[in-house]
Design an enzyme around this catalytic site. Structure first.
Site, short mmCIF file in Angstrom:
data_model
loop_
_atom_site.label_atom_id
_atom_site.label_comp_id
_atom_site.label_asym_id
_atom_site.label_seq_id
_atom_site.Cartn_x
_atom_site.Cartn_y
_atom_site.Cartn_z
N TYR A 290 0.81 -1.21 0.20
CA TYR A 290 -0.01 0.05 -0.10
C TYR A 290 0.91 1.18 0.03
CZ TYR A 290 -3.48 3.42 1.51
OH TYR A 290 -4.05 4.75 1.55
N LYS B 263 1.33 4.24 -3.21
CA LYS B 263 0.91 5.57 -2.79
C LYS B 263 2.29 6.35 -2.94
CE LYS B 263 -3.43 5.26 -2.04
NZ LYS B 263 -4.47 5.86 -2.56
#
Length: 178
Positions: free
Chosen positions: A52, A56
């Protein structure tokens, strides 16, 4: 690897597909604002969120490049880096850890893994509606900012970004018990 691919497909490739779809119209009009929703975790990635946070961070880098490339076409690029925001993400992530019994090496970290999924959904998390209203208000400005960080943990993760790695590692070992 399937989960890793899915995270990148959503957070990076999905954003890029949308950007490619709107850029020609924005270039024709010589105006527009692209808003990419990154995450404050990209600044100081902690344990149990590698895919994750990496996705990002990739979106942040893409946004930085596009901001420079598209400015001469009258197009703004804004990166939103929310902190803990109340959403259904926590419950979705928690369900993935129900298979923890298959992860023999990570079994002793099960409590920390589950806590990681719940931390952004706690009592101090920012309601998604609040974040959305603030982002819209900024986007509608004549000169929207290039960066907007807001929400739970955004200040501490920003500080960790500028901290020496040894301190960041110590902090995460202490807080996340890893």
């Amino acid at each position: 690897m399937d989960a890793f691919h899915q995270v990148f497909d959503t957070n990076v490739y999905g954003a890029m597909r949308l950007i490619q779809a709107v850029i020609p119209q924005m270039m024709e009009r010589k105006q527009g604002t692209i808003v990419n929703v990154g995450s404050i975790t990209a600044l100081a990635p902690g344990p149990w969120a590698g895919a994750y946070s990496a996705s990002k961070a990739a979106l942040h880098a893409l946004s930085d490049s596009l901001r420079l490339e598209l400015k001469s076409f009258g197009i703004n690029v804004m990166t939103v880096a929310p902190g803990g925001t109340k959403s259904n993400l926590g419950s979705t992530s928690a369900s993935k850890y129900d298979q923890i019994h298959d992860w023999k090496y990570y079994k002793k970290y099960e409590e920390s893994l589950r806590a990681r999924t719940d931390v952004s959904q706690g009592p101090g998390s920012t309601p998604a509606e609040d974040l959305a209203k603030r982002v819209v208000a900024l986007v509608l400005k004549k000169n929207p900012p290039a960066w907007f960080a807001y929400g739970q943990f955004s200040a501490i993760l920003n500080l960790l970004y500028y901290s020496p790695l040894w301190f960041r590692d110590y902090f995460y070992r202490l807080v996340m018990k890893c």
